[in-house]
Design a protein around this motif. Structure first.
Motif, PDB file in Angstrom:
ATOM      1  N   PHE A   1      76.104  -2.208  20.914  1.00  0.00           N
ATOM      2  CA  PHE A   1      76.327  -2.389  19.562  1.00  0.00           C
ATOM      3  C   PHE A   1      75.437  -2.958  18.835  1.00  0.00           C
TER       4      PHE A   1
ATOM      5  N   ALA B   1      86.946  -8.260  10.218  1.00  0.00           N
ATOM      6  CA  ALA B   1      86.628  -8.908  11.307  1.00  0.00           C
ATOM      7  C   ALA B   1      87.214 -10.190  11.427  1.00  0.00           C
TER       8      ALA B   1
ATOM      9  N   PHE C   1      83.926  -1.205  22.467  1.00  0.00           N
ATOM     10  CA  PHE C   1      83.392  -0.280  21.238  1.00  0.00           C
ATOM     11  C   PHE C   1      82.782   0.884  22.093  1.00  0.00           C
TER      12      PHE C   1
ATOM     13  N   PHE D   1      79.230  -0.218   8.486  1.00  0.00           N
ATOM     14  CA  PHE D   1      77.777   0.112   8.452  1.00  0.00           C
ATOM     15  C   PHE D   1      77.704   1.588   8.221  1.00  0.00           C
TER      16      PHE D   1
ATOM     17  N   GLN E   1      87.679  -6.000  22.433  1.00  0.00           N
ATOM     18  CA  GLN E   1      86.227  -5.975  21.767  1.00  0.00           C
ATOM     19  C   GLN E   1      85.465  -4.308  22.096  1.00  0.00           C
TER      20      GLN E   1
ATOM     21  N   SER F   1      80.935 -14.554   6.636  1.00  0.00           N
ATOM     22  CA  SER F   1      81.956 -13.435   6.594  1.00  0.00           C
ATOM     23  C   SER F   1      82.985 -13.721   6.055  1.00  0.00           C
TER      24      SER F   1
ATOM     25  N   LEU G   1      89.280 -11.517  14.485  1.00  0.00           N
ATOM     26  CA  LEU G   1      89.150 -12.903  15.244  1.00  0.00           C
ATOM     27  C   LEU G   1      90.598 -13.707  15.257  1.00  0.00           C
TER      28      LEU G   1
ATOM     29  N   LEU H   1      83.971 -16.283  20.240  1.00  0.00           N
ATOM     30  CA  LEU H   1      83.693 -15.616  19.123  1.00  0.00           C
ATOM     31  C   LEU H   1      83.373 -14.000  19.103  1.00  0.00           C
ATOM     32  N   PRO H   2      83.690 -13.169  18.932  1.00  0.00           N
ATOM     33  CA  PRO H   2      83.513 -11.836  18.872  1.00  0.00           C
ATOM     34  C   PRO H   2      82.649 -11.560  17.963  1.00  0.00           C
TER      35      PRO H   2
ATOM     36  N   HIS I   1      81.673  -9.122  16.468  1.00  0.00           N
ATOM     37  CA  HIS I   1      82.018  -8.214  15.042  1.00  0.00           C
ATOM     38  C   HIS I   1      82.265  -9.249  13.989  1.00  0.00           C
ATOM     39  N   VAL I   2      82.644 -10.581  14.187  1.00  0.00           N
ATOM     40  CA  VAL I   2      82.716 -11.383  12.924  1.00  0.00           C
ATOM     41  C   VAL I   2      81.637 -11.894  12.368  1.00  0.00           C
ATOM     42  N   VAL I   3      80.596 -12.060  13.322  1.00  0.00           N
ATOM     43  CA  VAL I   3      79.373 -12.485  12.751  1.00  0.00           C
ATOM     44  C   VAL I   3      78.183 -11.439  12.302  1.00  0.00           C
ATOM     45  N   ILE I   4      78.562 -10.115  12.751  1.00  0.00           N
ATOM     46  CA  ILE I   4      77.547  -9.214  12.659  1.00  0.00           C
ATOM     47  C   ILE I   4      77.158  -8.816  11.275  1.00  0.00           C
ATOM     48  N   VAL I   5      78.134  -8.861  10.337  1.00  0.00           N
ATOM     49  CA  VAL I   5      77.758  -8.356   9.071  1.00  0.00           C
ATOM     50  C   VAL I   5      76.991  -9.444   8.297  1.00  0.00           C
TER      51      VAL I   5
ATOM     52  N   PRO J   1      77.046 -17.529   9.586  1.00  0.00           N
ATOM     53  CA  PRO J   1      77.478 -16.186   9.554  1.00  0.00           C
ATOM     54  C   PRO J   1      79.098 -16.093   9.583  1.00  0.00           C
TER      55      PRO J   1
END
Lengths: 291, 321
Positions: free
Chosen positions: A226, B295, B254, B283, B252, B61, B299, A131-132, A134-138, B57
Motif C-alpha cells: 500500500f 478514512a 487491500f 489517489f 484494512q 485528515s 476509523l 490507527l489504520p 488509511h486515516v493518515v495517508i492522505v 496527519p
C-alpha cells in the motif's frame, strides 16, 4: 488368572487403538498440510514450466524443465529485476535500522524513566497502534509532497526512525520491564548516565526483543504494498511488490511462467528468514500476537 | 535476605533534621528534573513522529474531510458535504457490504480453523514444530503481492482449482472473474492464513492446567463437555485477543483485492473493499477531501468494533482470578 489375561488383552487392544488413532491424526495433519502448501509448491513447480504446460496439468513435476522463465522474467520489465530487489533491500534495511533505533529509545523512556505526562503519552502511544494507515495517508502524502519526498525512499524509512510503529515500542516496553532493575540501579550508583545505561545494559539484554522487531519489520516491509504503491511513482524507484504489480498489468494472461518465476523470487527472502529464524518467529508471534 | 533487611539501621535522627531533609529534597528534585530531561530526550524522535506522521496527519485528515481538497489548487470548506455525499454513494455502500461480508465470514472461519488445529496439535503430537511451521508459513506470505498473483491464477478459469475439478469431471467457473465467487476466493485466502492465530492459541492452550481435564474425566465428562466447559472458558482471553486483532486486520485488507481485481475491485465491484475504494477516490481521482471523510468513517467503524468487542468481553471473557 482368567481375569488377568483379559486385562492384558484389553490394555493391548487399547494401546493398539491409541496407535491407530495417532496414525489417523498424523495422516490427517499431513494431508491437510499438503493441501495448505500445495498452491505454494505448485507455483514453484510452475515457475519451471513453459506457460502452456501450466494451464494443462495440476501436477508438480514439469514435463519440460524450463528455467528460461527466470531469465525472461528478470528482464521483462523496464529495469532488470535486481534493480527492484535492490530498492526493496534499501527500504527494508532502512526500516529495520529506523525501528530499532527509534522504538528502543522510546521504549527505554516508557519502561524505565519517570517523567511528567508518562501515563498520558503511553496511552497515546497504545492508541496509535490501532490507527489504520488509511486515516493518515492522505495528509502524509501531502506533507511528503510539500517537502519533495514523493518518489524517494524517505517516506518509507524516516517515519520508522521517528518511532511511529507503536507496536514495537510496546513490545520492547514489555520486554524491558521484565529485566531486573537492580542492574541499572547499580550502574547508576557507579555514576552511569541514562545514555550509558541504555547502551551498555538495556540494549545488550534486549537482544531477543530487538531480533523480533528486526524480523517482523523485515517481513512487513518486504511484503508491504500500500504505502510503496503510493509513495513510489517512477519505475526506477519501484520496489519488488510494486514492480510485480506492473508485471501483472503489462503481461495480462500471456506470461504466467515468468510472472511466477519473479513471484518465487519475491517470496524467497521471507521464506529464507522463515527457515532461519523459525524459533524466534514462533516465539515472537506466540508472545506478541503479530503476524 | 530478610535478615539483611532486618539489620538495616533505623533512620538516623541527624539525617532526618530539617536542613538535611531540604537538601535531599533539592537533590531529589534535581534527579527528577534530570530524569524528566533524559526521558524527553529519549522520546524526542517519538514526539516528532507523533506530531508530523501520526497525530498531525490524523487531525489534518479530519480537517480535509470538511473540504473539497483535490491536491491541485486551493481548497475550500464545504462543511458536511463529503459526509452527506457518502450517504448517497451507492459504490461506497457496496464497498461497505463487501468489506463487512469479508470480515464476518472470513474471521470466524479463520479462528475456528486455528483453534481446531491448535487443539489437535496440543495433544502431544510428534513432530509438532514441523506441523506448526507448515501451517504458519501461509500467514507470513499471505499479505504479499506474489501470493495475490498466485491466487489470481489458482482461481482463474484455467487455474489450479479448475484443473483439479476437471480431474473429477467437473467444469469449474473462472472464480476470480465471476461476481458471485470473486469475494469467496479472497475469503479463502484469509482463512488460509490461520497459522498466526493458531500459534497464539497453541501458546494459550499450554497455559491450561492438565489437572482440570483429569478431574473432568474422573467426573465422566466427554470430549465435547471438556471442550465447552474447560477449554473454551479458559481460552476466552486468547479468543478475544485473536478476534480483536483479526477484525482490525481484516477491515484494512487491500493488497489482495487490488491485485486479484487488477486494481478495479471488479468484477462488477464484487471485490471493491472499502480501502480499495478509498484508494481509488484519493489517489485515482485525487478527491482527497472525500477520501479523508471515508478514512474517518473507517476509523469510526474500526474504533466502534473494537469498543463493542471490549464492552462485550465483560460478559464472555474470563480472566482466571
Amino acid at each position: 488368572m482368567a481375569t488377568k489375561t483379559t486385562a492384558r488383552a484389553t490394555t493391548q487392544e487399547r494401546s493398539r487403538a491409541a496407535r491407530t488413532r495417532r496414525l489417523i491424526v498424523h495422516i490427517g495433519l499431513i494431508g491437510f498440510g499438503l493441501i495448505m502448501l500445495y498452491p505454494l509448491l505448485w507455483m514453484l513447480a510452475s515457475s519451471f514450466k513453459p506457460t502452456a504446460e501450466i494451464f494443462r496439468a495440476p501436477g508438480l513435476i514439469p514435463e519440460t524443465f524450463h528455467p528460461g522463465n527466470y531469465t525472461e522474467g528478470w528482464t521483462a520489465l523496464q529495469f532488470p529485476f535486481h534493480h527492484y530487489l535492490l530498492n526493496s533491500a534499501i527500504v527494508v534495511v532502512g526500516a529495520i535500522i529506523g525501528n530499532l533505533i527509534g522504538c528502543s529509545m522510546a521504549a527505554y523512556a516508557f519502561a524505565r524513566l519517570e517523567f511528567r505526562g508518562k501515563r498520558l503519552f503511553f496511552a497515546i502511544m497504545l492508541a496509535t497502534i490501532m490507527l489504520p494507515i488509511h486515516v493518515v495517508i492522505v495528509p502524509q502524502y501531502i506533507l511528503f509532497a510539500e517537502i519533495g519526498w514523493i518518489n524517494t525512499f524517505l517516506p518509507l524509512i524516516v517515519p520508522k526512525l521517528l518511532a511511529t510503529d507503536g507496536f514495537f515500542i510496546f513490545l520492547m516496553v514489555q520486554f524491558i520491564r521484565g529485566l531486573p532493575k537492580d542492574l541499572d540501579e547499580a550502574a547508576r550508583i557507579d555514576g552511569c548516565g541514562h545514555v550509558r545505561i541504555f547502551f551498555r545494559i538495556i540494549m545488550p539484554l534486549s537482544l531477543p526483543a530487538l531480533a523480533t522487531t528486526a524480523i517482523f519489520t523485515f517481513i512487513w516491509t518486504w511484503n508491504d504494498f500500500f504505502s510503496q504503491l503510493i509513495f513510489l511513482t517512477s519505475p526506477d524507484m519501484y520496489t519488488v511488490p510494486v514492480a510485480l504489480r506492473t508485471f501483472v498489468d503489462s503481461s495480462s494472461q500471456t506470461s504466467w511462467g515468468p510472472l511466477f518465476a519473479m513471484s518465487v523470487i519475491a517470496l524467497g527472502p521471507v521464506f529464507g528468514f522463515f527457515l532461519a529464524g523459525q524459533k524466534y518467529l514462533v516465539k515472537g508471534i506466540a508472545t506478541t500476537g503479530i503476524k | 535476605m530478610s535478615a539483611l533487611l532486618q539489620r538495616r539501621p533505623k533512620a538516623d535522627p541527624v539525617a532526618a533534621a530539617p536542613a538535611a531533609r531540604t537538601r535531599t529534597r533539592a537533590g531529589k528534585q534535581g534527579t527528577k528534573r534530570r530524569e524528566n530531561l533524559a526521558a524527553y530526550g529519549f522520546l524526542a524522535p517519538w514526539f516528532v513522529g507523533l506530531f508530523f506522521i501520526t497525530a498531525g496527519p490524523l487531525l489534518a485528515s479530519l480537517y480535509f474531510s470538511f473540504t473539497d481538497y483535490n491536491l491541485i489548487g486551493d481548497h475550500s470548506w464545504v462543511g458536511l458535504e463529503n459526509y452527506s455525499r457518502m450517504l448517497e454513494d451507492e459504490r461506497l455502500h457496496n464497498s461497505l457490504r463487501v468489506t463487512f461480508t469479508y470480515v464476518f465470514v472470513s474471521v470466524p472461519l479463520q479462528l475456528a480453523m486455528a483453534l481446531a488445529l491448535a487443539m489437535v496439535l496440543d495433544r502431544g503430537v510428534r513432530g509438532l514444530p514441523l506441523y506448526r511451521s507448515v501451517y504458519y508459513l501461509p500467514s507470513l506470505l499471505g499479505g504479499s503481492v506474489a501470493i495475490a498473483i498466485l491466487w489470481r491464477q489458482v482461481f482463474g478459469a484455467n487455474g489450479l482449482i479448475n484443473q483439479v475439478l476437471g480431474f473429477f469431471g467437473i467444469q469449474g467457473e473462472g472464480w476470480v472473474s465471476h461476481p458471485d465467487y470473486a469475494l469467496g476466493t479472497l475469503i479463502v485466502l484469509n482463512v488460509w492464513t490461520f497459522g498466526a492465530p493458531m500459534v497464539i492459541f497453541l501458546a494459550g492452550l499450554r497455559q491450561i492446567p492438565r489437572m482440570y481435564y483429569e478431574a473432568a474425566m474422573v467426573d465422566g465428562a466427554g470430549p465435547v463437555r471438556k471442550f465447552w466447559h474447560i477449554t473454551v472458558p479458559l481460552l476466552t482471553p486468547i479468543i478475544f485477543f485473536n478476534l480483536v486483532l483479526q477484525i482490525i486486520n481484516a477491515f484494512q485488507t487491500f493488497t489482495q483485492a487490488f491485485i486479484v481485481s487488477g486494481g478495479t475491485g471488479g468484477p462488477s465491484d464484487s471485490t471493491m473493499f472499502y480501502t480499495l475504494y478509498l484508494y481509488q477516490r484519493g489517489f485515482g481521482s485525487f478527491e482527497m477531501g472525500y477520501a479523508s471523510a471515508m478514512a474517518w468513517l473507517l476509523l469510526m467503524i474500526i474504533g466502534g468494533f473494537t469498543a463493542v468487542n471490549f464492552l462485550a468481553s465483560k460478559y464472555w471473557v474470563f480472566y482466571g482470578d
